[in-house]
Motif scaffolding. Sequence first.
Motif, PDB file in Angstrom:
ATOM      1  N   ARG A  42       9.687 -12.010 -34.390  1.00  0.00           N
ATOM      2  CA  ARG A  42       9.163 -11.845 -33.034  1.00  0.00           C
ATOM      3  C   ARG A  42       8.246 -13.013 -32.680  1.00  0.00           C
ATOM      4  O   ARG A  42       8.064 -13.315 -31.516  1.00  0.00           O
ATOM      5  CB  ARG A  42       8.406 -10.520 -32.913  1.00  0.00           C
ATOM      6  N   LEU A  76       8.177 -19.708 -30.665  1.00  0.00           N
ATOM      7  CA  LEU A  76       9.060 -18.716 -30.086  1.00  0.00           C
ATOM      8  C   LEU A  76       8.382 -17.352 -30.138  1.00  0.00           C
ATOM      9  O   LEU A  76       7.870 -16.957 -31.197  1.00  0.00           O
ATOM     10  CB  LEU A  76      10.366 -18.663 -30.865  1.00  0.00           C
ATOM     11  N   ARG A  78       9.110 -13.270 -28.880  1.00  0.00           N
ATOM     12  CA  ARG A  78      10.081 -12.315 -28.342  1.00  0.00           C
ATOM     13  C   ARG A  78       9.362 -11.023 -27.982  1.00  0.00           C
ATOM     14  O   ARG A  78       8.585 -10.485 -28.768  1.00  0.00           O
ATOM     15  CB  ARG A  78      11.162 -12.008 -29.378  1.00  0.00           C
ATOM     16  N   ASP A  79       9.641 -10.549 -26.768  1.00  0.00           N
ATOM     17  CA  ASP A  79       9.114  -9.269 -26.313  1.00  0.00           C
ATOM     18  C   ASP A  79       9.902  -8.876 -25.074  1.00  0.00           C
ATOM     19  O   ASP A  79      10.276  -9.746 -24.282  1.00  0.00           O
ATOM     20  CB  ASP A  79       7.624  -9.364 -25.989  1.00  0.00           C
ATOM     21  N   ASP A  80      10.139  -7.580 -24.905  1.00  0.00           N
ATOM     22  CA  ASP A  80      10.859  -7.124 -23.717  1.00  0.00           C
ATOM     23  C   ASP A  80      10.037  -7.294 -22.450  1.00  0.00           C
ATOM     24  O   ASP A  80      10.593  -7.470 -21.369  1.00  0.00           O
ATOM     25  CB  ASP A  80      11.284  -5.659 -23.877  1.00  0.00           C
ATOM     26  N   ARG A  85       5.338 -11.419 -23.564  1.00  0.00           N
ATOM     27  CA  ARG A  85       6.070 -12.491 -24.242  1.00  0.00           C
ATOM     28  C   ARG A  85       5.396 -13.836 -23.990  1.00  0.00           C
ATOM     29  O   ARG A  85       5.169 -14.613 -24.911  1.00  0.00           O
ATOM     30  CB  ARG A  85       7.514 -12.486 -23.737  1.00  0.00           C
ATOM     31  N   PRO A 127      15.099 -11.807 -24.476  1.00  0.00           N
ATOM     32  CA  PRO A 127      13.691 -11.424 -24.489  1.00  0.00           C
ATOM     33  C   PRO A 127      12.768 -12.484 -25.101  1.00  0.00           C
ATOM     34  O   PRO A 127      11.733 -12.145 -25.672  1.00  0.00           O
ATOM     35  CB  PRO A 127      13.703 -10.180 -25.375  1.00  0.00           C
ATOM     36  N   GLU A 128      13.124 -13.756 -25.010  1.00  0.00           N
ATOM     37  CA  GLU A 128      12.297 -14.758 -25.683  1.00  0.00           C
ATOM     38  C   GLU A 128      11.777 -15.829 -24.744  1.00  0.00           C
ATOM     39  O   GLU A 128      12.332 -16.091 -23.678  1.00  0.00           O
ATOM     40  CB  GLU A 128      13.037 -15.404 -26.851  1.00  0.00           C
ATOM     41  N   ARG A 130      10.112 -19.877 -25.293  1.00  0.00           N
ATOM     42  CA  ARG A 130       9.818 -20.966 -26.227  1.00  0.00           C
ATOM     43  C   ARG A 130       8.905 -21.987 -25.558  1.00  0.00           C
ATOM     44  O   ARG A 130       9.044 -22.270 -24.368  1.00  0.00           O
ATOM     45  CB  ARG A 130      11.090 -21.673 -26.684  1.00  0.00           C
TER      46      ARG A 130
END
Length: 151
Positions: A42, A76, A78-80, A85, A127-128, A130
């Motif tokens: 994540r 990076l 990741r989170d919905d 995020r 969901p990411e 960067r």
Amino acid sequence: MASHRERDVRNAIHELLDVSGAFDGVYLSGLPEDRGERSGDRRAAVVEPEATTAADHWDDTTGAMVMTATAALTFLARDDDPQLRDEAAELLLNTAAAVLNGRSLADVTLPGSTRIRSWTWLKPNAPERRIVAKLEFQYLVEGWSGLDLSE
């Protein structure tokens, strides 16, 4: 053609980011999914070489040369939730700046030259998110003969 010194510096960056505890994974040369592997990270970082320039400020091939190098650091998150995020990605960038800026890496780099110089937020791909940052560092090499790139 990268110097073994730079490899040592990248390994030191990897270690410092890893021990910070902010990342599920820290990688050299790409994320697992970039290699076709599955990843549950994540919060991740990738350390990759980018560019190096050599400067002899004294017009003398016997004096010390200043090597200025950059490494690309990709963070990076990741989170919905898009806001969470983005906040997580920014926290990863700030964590890296806190552990790397002003430091002598691998006992090779000049501390005053080690810093994250710039960063770019890449377009989110749910969901990411960067962020790609440029870490600049300098080290000295004794004359042209000090450029032993064979290792």
